[in-house]
Design a protein around this motif. Structure first.
Motif, PDB file in Angstrom:
ATOM      1  N   THR A  67       0.856  -1.556   0.103  1.00 16.87           N
ATOM      2  CA  THR A  67       0.362   0.400   0.449  1.00 16.87           C
ATOM      3  C   THR A  67       0.774   1.452   0.208  1.00 16.87           C
ATOM      4  O   THR A  67       1.883   1.222   0.475  1.00 16.87           O
ATOM      5  N   VAL A 113       2.137   1.272   4.435  1.00 16.19           N
ATOM      6  CA  VAL A 113       3.201   0.755   4.120  1.00 16.19           C
ATOM      7  C   VAL A 113       2.668  -0.655   4.067  1.00 16.19           C
ATOM      8  O   VAL A 113       1.778  -1.080   3.281  1.00 16.19           O
ATOM      9  N   ILE A 137      -8.027  -3.336  10.084  1.00 14.98           N
ATOM     10  CA  ILE A 137      -8.112  -2.100   9.219  1.00 14.98           C
ATOM     11  C   ILE A 137      -8.502  -2.929   7.870  1.00 14.98           C
ATOM     12  O   ILE A 137      -8.015  -3.913   7.813  1.00 14.98           O
ATOM     13  N   GLY A 166     -12.319  -0.661  11.100  1.00 11.74           N
ATOM     14  CA  GLY A 166     -11.641   0.591  10.562  1.00 11.74           C
ATOM     15  C   GLY A 166     -12.133   0.236   9.180  1.00 11.74           C
ATOM     16  O   GLY A 166     -11.775  -0.952   8.708  1.00 11.74           O
ATOM     17  N   ALA A 226      -6.316  -6.309   7.162  1.00 15.62           N
ATOM     18  CA  ALA A 226      -4.669  -6.218   7.202  1.00 15.62           C
ATOM     19  C   ALA A 226      -4.627  -5.202   7.633  1.00 15.62           C
ATOM     20  O   ALA A 226      -3.933  -3.928   7.974  1.00 15.62           O
ATOM     21  N   SER A 237      -1.593   5.250   8.256  1.00 16.74           N
ATOM     22  CA  SER A 237      -2.789   5.857   7.576  1.00 16.74           C
ATOM     23  C   SER A 237      -2.940   6.544   9.041  1.00 16.74           C
ATOM     24  O   SER A 237      -3.005   6.471  10.116  1.00 16.74           O
ATOM     25  N   GLN A 265      -2.914   1.341  19.553  1.00 18.41           N
ATOM     26  CA  GLN A 265      -1.769   2.971  19.954  1.00 18.41           C
ATOM     27  C   GLN A 265      -1.136   1.688  21.167  1.00 18.41           C
ATOM     28  O   GLN A 265      -1.047   2.772  21.846  1.00 18.41           O
TER      29      GLN A 265
HETATM   30  O1  TXA Z   1      -1.544   2.617   6.969  1.00 19.26           O
HETATM   31  C1  TXA Z   1      -2.121   1.669   7.882  1.00 19.26           C
HETATM   32  O2  TXA Z   1      -2.999   2.204   8.089  1.00 19.26           O
HETATM   33  C2  TXA Z   1      -1.039   0.320   7.387  1.00 19.26           C
HETATM   34  C3  TXA Z   1      -2.007  -0.309   5.981  1.00 19.26           C
HETATM   35  C4  TXA Z   1      -1.518  -1.291   5.990  1.00 19.26           C
HETATM   36  O3  TXA Z   1      -3.548  -0.161   5.780  1.00 19.26           O
HETATM   37  N1  TXA Z   1      -2.401  -0.523   8.397  1.00 19.26           N
HETATM   38  C5  TXA Z   1      -2.176  -0.609   9.806  1.00 19.26           C
HETATM   39  O4  TXA Z   1      -1.971  -1.450  10.455  1.00 19.26           O
HETATM   40  O5  TXA Z   1      -1.357  -0.029   9.786  1.00 19.26           O
HETATM   41  P1  TXA Z   1      -2.478  -1.790  11.740  1.00 19.26           P
HETATM   42  O6  TXA Z   1      -3.144  -2.861  12.006  1.00 19.26           O
HETATM   43  O7  TXA Z   1      -0.521  -1.955  11.944  1.00 19.26           O
HETATM   44  O8  TXA Z   1      -2.761  -0.423  12.525  1.00 19.26           O
HETATM   45  C6  TXA Z   1      -4.087  -0.586  12.421  1.00 19.26           C
HETATM   46  C7  TXA Z   1      -4.595   0.452  14.025  1.00 19.26           C
HETATM   47  C8  TXA Z   1      -4.687  -0.954  15.000  1.00 19.26           C
HETATM   48  O9  TXA Z   1      -3.953  -0.864  16.027  1.00 19.26           O
HETATM   49  C9  TXA Z   1      -6.208   0.230  15.779  1.00 19.26           C
HETATM   50  O10 TXA Z   1      -5.514   1.127  16.843  1.00 19.26           O
HETATM   51  C10 TXA Z   1      -7.120   0.980  14.531  1.00 19.26           C
HETATM   52  O11 TXA Z   1      -5.824   0.499  13.318  1.00 19.26           O
HETATM   53  N2  TXA Z   1      -7.856   0.207  14.964  1.00 19.26           N
HETATM   54  C11 TXA Z   1      -8.147  -0.564  13.958  1.00 19.26           C
HETATM   55  N3  TXA Z   1      -9.755  -0.878  13.701  1.00 19.26           N
HETATM   56  C12 TXA Z   1      -9.944  -0.154  14.959  1.00 19.26           C
HETATM   57  C13 TXA Z   1     -11.347   0.452  16.195  1.00 19.26           C
HETATM   58  N4  TXA Z   1     -12.490  -0.645  15.837  1.00 19.26           N
HETATM   59  N5  TXA Z   1     -11.521   0.836  16.708  1.00 19.26           N
HETATM   60  C14 TXA Z   1     -10.648   1.782  17.290  1.00 19.26           C
HETATM   61  N6  TXA Z   1      -8.722   1.178  16.571  1.00 19.26           N
HETATM   62  C15 TXA Z   1      -9.455   0.594  15.449  1.00 19.26           C
END
Ligand code: TXA
Ligand code: MG
Length: 313
Positions: free
Chosen positions: A23, A26, A55, A109, A131, A171, A217
């Motif tokens: 992407t 990353v 996400i 997300g 992902a 993102s 986070q």
């Molecule tokens: O740029 C990006 O966002 C990358 C690319 C691959 O798309 N993805 C990414 O995913 O950074 P990840 O899993 O490393 O981090 C996603 C974070 C989770 O750790 C969480 O903090 C937040 O997004 N997240 C996801 N779904 C959520 C939700 N329903 N409520 C609150 N936070 C959420």
């Protein structure tokens, strides 16, 4: 194992397999977001705790109505302006989205990535892709296929090689848990300035500790294996002779930077180099890492945030 065959990647994903995808932010570790068994294998491959939600990646706004049950006005404005791009919107989920994806939260997300290869891949599928970043939990995110290979080879079925990720940090996450109160949960590829220019003032709740609004986070995240210290450029001379891998920024008046994120002080260039620099520092013979803060403007906020988390703990 690694290649540029989008159709092969699509066939594997249709069978419930794991594929690393490029992407603009990353690399992601992708699986069918609507198939719980496939999603489970993401958590296993990453050794990711189940409290950290994933996400969901889409390529067309048409997919949104199946996955969510509301689309607040300010979220629409942001989507119009920054999708496809490095922006994740947290929206109320529909029943179609497995609880495993959202760690049991009522919100999901959603992101529409901008990388052409991944857009093509998504267009070949009749399901969205869950992902997370394609790294072992807690480590620095990957910004090219080799980074993914280094750490996840043998655990995933295919790596779709789309070159270097141009943005280089994840993102920006904006939550619409309360429809009329957008909250930034993570600094990233879309700046605060860009967001506030579009929808006015937004609150920021960047986690410190382990608060449940964005469970992934954690304070210490994006961490290098070696100890990382952050310094102000003005303090450089006192610490330059230590056994540090020095990650600098801007014109190098000291000729002592082991890696310069951007000689011309360009924050976007610095962001795109950041995670490669951290990986090189870890692989070097130096004992520890010293990185300099950049200005807290534009994508600089995301750079400083990642450095701070890498240094925590
Ligand atoms: O740029 C990006 O966002 C990358 C690319 C691959 O798309 N993805 C990414 O995913 O950074 P990840 O899993 O490393 O981090 C996603 C974070 C989770 O750790 C969480 O903090 C937040 O997004 N997240 C996801 N779904 C959520 C939700 N329903 N409520 C609150 N936070 C959420
Ligand atoms: Mg991650």
């Amino acid at each position: 194992m690694i290649g540029t065959n989008v159709h092969q990647a699509a066939d594997l994903l249709k069978k419930g397999k794991l594929v690393a995808i490029p992407t603009e932010t990353v690399y992601g570790l992708a699986a069918n977001a609507l198939n719980e068994t496939a999603v489970l294998s993401i958590f296993k491959a990453k050794e990711r705790p189940f409290f950290d939600p994933l996400i969901v990646h889409i390529w067309s706004l048409k997919q949104l109505s199946d996955l969510t049950i509301s689309f607040p006005e300010k979220a629409q404005i942001l989507a119009d302006k920054y999708w496809p791009g490095p922006l994740t919107l947290i929206l109320q989920k529909s029943e179609l989205v497995p609880d495993l994806v959202t760690s049991g939260l009522p919100m999901v997300g959603i992101r529409m990535p901008r990388h052409p290869m991944t857009q093509q891949l998504l267009s070949l599928l009749d399901f969205p892709l869950a992902a997370p970043s394609a790294n072992p939990f807690g480590y620095v995110s990957p910004t090219n296929a080799a980074h993914v290979m280094d750490q996840l080879e043998g655990r995933i079925d295919y790596i779709l090689d789309g070159g270097q990720s141009p943005v280089g940090v994840e993102s920006t996450i904006v939550s619409f848990a309360e429809a009329n109160r957008p909250v930034v949960l993570r600094y990233g590829g879309i700046s605060m300035e860009e967001i506030e220019d579009s929808i006015g003032t937004v609150e920021v709740e960047i986690n410190s500790g382990n608060r449940p609004n964005a469970p992934g986070q954690l304070d210490k995240h994006y961490a290098t294996a070696k100890t990382l210290e952050i310094a102000e450029l003005s303090d450089f001379e006192g610490i330059a002779d230590l056994d540090n891998f020095v990650i600098g920024f801007g014109p190098d008046s000291f000729s002592a930077f082991d890696f310069n994120l951007s000689e011309k002080s360009d924050l976007n260039e610095a962001a795109s180099n950041l995670f490669s620099a951290l990986r090189l520092a870890d692989a070097s013979t130096k004992h520890s890492i010293l990185a300099f803060k950049v200005s807290d403007i534009g994508i600089g906020r995301a750079i400083n945030d990642r450095l701070k988390r890498a240094a925590a703990g």
